[in-house]
Design an enzyme around this catalytic site. Sequence first.
Site, PDB file in Angstrom:
ATOM      1  N   HIS A 157      38.909  33.118  46.015  1.00 31.12           N
ATOM      2  CA  HIS A 157      39.476  34.461  45.957  1.00 31.12           C
ATOM      3  C   HIS A 157      40.031  34.780  47.346  1.00 31.12           C
ATOM      4  CE1 HIS A 157      35.741  36.009  47.822  1.00 31.12           C
ATOM      5  NE2 HIS A 157      35.174  35.074  47.075  1.00 31.12           N
ATOM      6  N   ALA A 158      40.328  36.026  47.644  1.00 29.43           N
ATOM      7  CA  ALA A 158      41.040  36.389  48.875  1.00 29.43           C
ATOM      8  C   ALA A 158      40.348  35.935  50.160  1.00 29.43           C
ATOM      9  CB  ALA A 158      41.272  37.892  48.915  1.00 29.43           C
TER      10      ALA A 158
END
Length: 85
Positions: free
Chosen positions: A15-16
């Site tokens: 994810h980020a």
Amino acid sequence: MKKFDYTITDPLGIHARPGGEIMKFAKGFSSAIKFECNGKTADAKRLIAVMSLGAKQGHVLSVTIEGEDEDTAAEKLEAFLKEKL
């Protein structure tokens, strides 16, 4: 050219936050670093591309590294992935 596979163990996948860490780490090498997962390919030095892979826990990330520092990059990137993902 160096290649290796890594199975993602992080429950949230890429994810980020880990995507950003991967991108920053990859930018430290002059070699081209490509990821392949779920039939998609991404430049490891581009955050949006890495996140677009949709890599989740249990997915296999195939890594290809090509360039003048490929040996060092492959060794260090594999250790980085084991530590972070």
